[in-house]
Write an enzyme that holds these catalytic residues in place. Structure first.
Site, mmCIF file in Angstrom:
data_model
loop_
_atom_site.group_PDB
_atom_site.id
_atom_site.type_symbol
_atom_site.label_atom_id
_atom_site.label_comp_id
_atom_site.label_asym_id
_atom_site.label_seq_id
_atom_site.Cartn_x
_atom_site.Cartn_y
_atom_site.Cartn_z
ATOM 1 N N PHE A 162 -26.347 -0.882 13.344
ATOM 2 C CA PHE A 162 -26.393 -0.099 14.582
ATOM 3 C C PHE A 162 -25.359 -0.666 15.548
ATOM 4 O O PHE A 162 -25.452 -1.805 15.975
ATOM 5 C CB PHE A 162 -27.776 -0.100 15.258
ATOM 6 C CG PHE A 162 -27.768 0.764 16.489
ATOM 7 C CD1 PHE A 162 -27.960 2.136 16.397
ATOM 8 C CD2 PHE A 162 -27.493 0.225 17.741
ATOM 9 C CE1 PHE A 162 -27.897 2.949 17.521
ATOM 10 C CE2 PHE A 162 -27.418 1.028 18.876
ATOM 11 C CZ PHE A 162 -27.629 2.393 18.760
ATOM 12 N N ASP A 247 -21.172 -8.283 16.454
ATOM 13 C CA ASP A 247 -21.783 -7.456 17.492
ATOM 14 C C ASP A 247 -23.032 -8.180 17.977
ATOM 15 O O ASP A 247 -24.077 -8.136 17.344
ATOM 16 C CB ASP A 247 -22.120 -6.077 16.928
ATOM 17 C CG ASP A 247 -22.756 -5.169 17.984
ATOM 18 O OD1 ASP A 247 -23.184 -5.688 19.034
ATOM 19 O OD2 ASP A 247 -22.836 -3.953 17.738
ATOM 20 N N LYS A 276 -25.526 -5.247 27.219
ATOM 21 C CA LYS A 276 -26.945 -5.308 27.566
ATOM 22 C C LYS A 276 -27.270 -6.381 28.622
ATOM 23 O O LYS A 276 -27.068 -6.150 29.790
ATOM 24 C CB LYS A 276 -27.775 -5.462 26.293
ATOM 25 C CG LYS A 276 -27.677 -4.186 25.428
ATOM 26 C CD LYS A 276 -28.778 -4.021 24.418
ATOM 27 C CE LYS A 276 -28.808 -2.591 23.898
ATOM 28 N NZ LYS A 276 -28.377 -2.444 22.512
HETATM 29 C C1 LIG Z 1 -27.474 -1.415 22.013
HETATM 30 C C2 LIG Z 1 -26.492 -1.796 21.014
HETATM 31 C C3 LIG Z 1 -25.206 -1.221 20.987
HETATM 32 C C4 LIG Z 1 -24.794 -0.092 21.889
HETATM 33 O O1 LIG Z 1 -24.894 -0.388 23.242
HETATM 34 P P1 LIG Z 1 -24.928 0.810 24.327
HETATM 35 O O2 LIG Z 1 -24.828 0.099 25.626
HETATM 36 O O3 LIG Z 1 -26.235 1.514 24.130
HETATM 37 O O4 LIG Z 1 -23.774 1.689 24.036
HETATM 38 C C5 LIG Z 1 -24.314 -1.703 20.044
HETATM 39 N N1 LIG Z 1 -24.660 -2.663 19.176
HETATM 40 C C6 LIG Z 1 -25.878 -3.232 19.168
HETATM 41 C C7 LIG Z 1 -26.186 -4.321 18.191
HETATM 42 C C8 LIG Z 1 -26.847 -2.804 20.068
HETATM 43 O O5 LIG Z 1 -28.074 -3.339 20.039
#
Ligand SMILES: *Cc1c(COP(=O)(O)O)cnc(C)c1O
Length: 421
Positions: A162, A247, A276
């Site tokens: 994700f 990520d 985040k």
């Molecule tokens: C939440 C998330 C994203 C995307 O972030 P947004 O601010 O919602 O675009 C990408 N990678 C990971 C691992 C995430 O948990």
């Protein structure tokens, strides 16, 4: 003039509050369902206030937040120091655009680099934007530095990943819900099994520029790869001159009991993505952090964002990072996370398949016989605990990192009651 304006705003807020209170829960939900796109299926709890680990619904009922807005509020809801930074900066200046410099950006870069041992920062807003930015950047690096033929760059990703919701990103998702009916997609991605370093090495070709991976797959259901996976990936990437991109938008900034989850494996990624919790949930702030020359390939005009690196975002992020350090939230995530994990493992129930986690990123997976995790989330909500099911059979527990052992005891009592009911 200024006071008049704030006076007016205050009045309107009171009016709105009055209206909302007079509306029934059903009315509020109906408004959302009538006028909003139905791209979420939230639990029917209408929150209006938050402080620390606690949130309150419109009727004043209190809940322990075990999702933390997908780990964006690691510092706890409405942290007073971040709030103060937001207000102070909002009074001074909010947005300059990058056509001009602002006095918050440099200090933000320096503090972030020192904290994460990075060399360079590219500031963006959402997580998906950080992912998109790194895809662009690593491709350019591939052409200009690695010498890959034009248009041939390949990026390797993992199944069940994700990384966000843009067309390019969902194009390399393996989740039918995320991708079906949204094509055609961006080419240039290869998918390998998560946790399998040999599969990664087999997938590398002379045109591979990067390997993009989550240290722990959060949305997939808190999937922890085998011990040593990231270290092996790092070695393989180094050997083949491939950029390792972690990520850490969800795992970063303390969530797993380390500032960055890569530290569990004793490695440093070439590029790390964070978002985040970078703003403590006040404001969308994300960043591409680079340890290599990769970000250096970007030249003026090749990439940008109107809001990226704005002074309000920088001031909020600086405060959010300071709170993580001042309150030892990383250490608390490690200690209280271990305590929470052990407590959950003590719950004996044949429907539980596995309890797993690192720091305060914990998943409880049920056997399919249990009938799905969402029913437990509903019952936990009634008991005053908010959590989210991920991928049918798993509940994720990820409270703000300010949680204490006593709070965990409070939560465990209710979780055990609901699971064993
Ligand atoms: C939440 C998330 C994203 C995307 O972030 P947004 O601010 O919602 O675009 C990408 N990678 C990971 C691992 C995430 O948990």
């Amino acid at each position: 003039m200024y006071e008049n304006v704030t006076g007016m705003v205050k009045q309107n807020v009171h009016k709105r509050r009055g209206r909302e209170l007079s509306m029934s829960i059903k009315d509020i939900i109906n408004l959302e369902e009538t006028y909003g796109a139905h791209n979420y299926k939230p639990l029917d709890v209408i929150l209006s206030r938050g402080k620390g680990i606690w949130v309150w619904d419109v009727d004043g009922k209190r809940y322990l937040d075990c999702l933390s807005a997908y780990s964006a509020v690691n510092q706890g809801h409405c942290h007073p120091k971040i709030l103060q930074a937001l207000i102070e900066q909002a009074h001074k200046m909010t947005l300059t655009s990058r056509a001009f410099r602002n006095d918050q950006l440099g200090p933000f870069y320096e503090e972030l680099c020192k904290l994460t041992r990075s060399h360079k920062v590219l500031p963006m807003n959402s997580g998906a934007e950080a992912v998109e930015s790194v895809i662009k950047t690593v491709r350019k690096w591939g052409y200009q530095v690695k010498g890959i033929p034009a248009g041939q760059a390949e990026i390797i990703v993992c199944d069940n990943n994700f990384h966000g919701r843009t067309i390019t990103i969902v194009g390399f998702s393996t989740d039918p819900m995320a991708r079906d009916n949204f094509g055609p997609f961006t080419p240039g991605f290869k998918i390998v099994p998560f946790g399998d370093a040999q599969a990664l090495e087999r997938a590398i070709t002379p045109n591979t520029v990067g390997f993009l991976v989550e240290p722990i797959q959060g949305e997939a259901g808190v999937i922890i790869p085998p011990e040593g996976y990231l270290a092996a990936a790092k070695q393989i990437c180094q050997k083949h001159n491939v950029v390792l991109i972690l990520d850490e938008i969800q795992t970063g900034l303390g969530r797993t009991g380390k500032m960055l989850a890569e530290e569990h494996d004793g490695i440093e990624a070439d590029i790390t993505l964070i978002g985040k919790a970078l703003s403590g949930g006040f404001y969308p702030v994300s960043a591409v952090l680079s340890n290599t020359e990769v970000l250096g390939t970007l030249k003026p005009g090749e990439h940008g964002s109107t809001f990226g690196g704005n002074p309000l975002a920088c001031a909020v992020a600086r405060a959010a990072l300071k709170v993580l350090q001042e309150e030892s939230l990383v250490e608390n995530a490690a200690e209280t996370g271990r305590y929470f994990l052990n407590g959950l493992k003590q719950i004996k129930n044949p429907l539980i398949r596995q309890v797993r986690g690192k720091g305060l990123m914990i998943g409880v997976e049920f056997y399919p016989d249990a009938g799905g995790a969402r029913q437990y989330c509903y019952k936990l909500m009634q008991e005053g605990l908010l959590c989210k099911d991920t991928h049918e059979d798993t509940i994720r527990f990820a409270p703000p990192l300010v949680i204490t052992r006593e709070d965990v005891d409070w939560a465990l009592e209710r979780i055990e009651k609901v699971i064993n009911a």
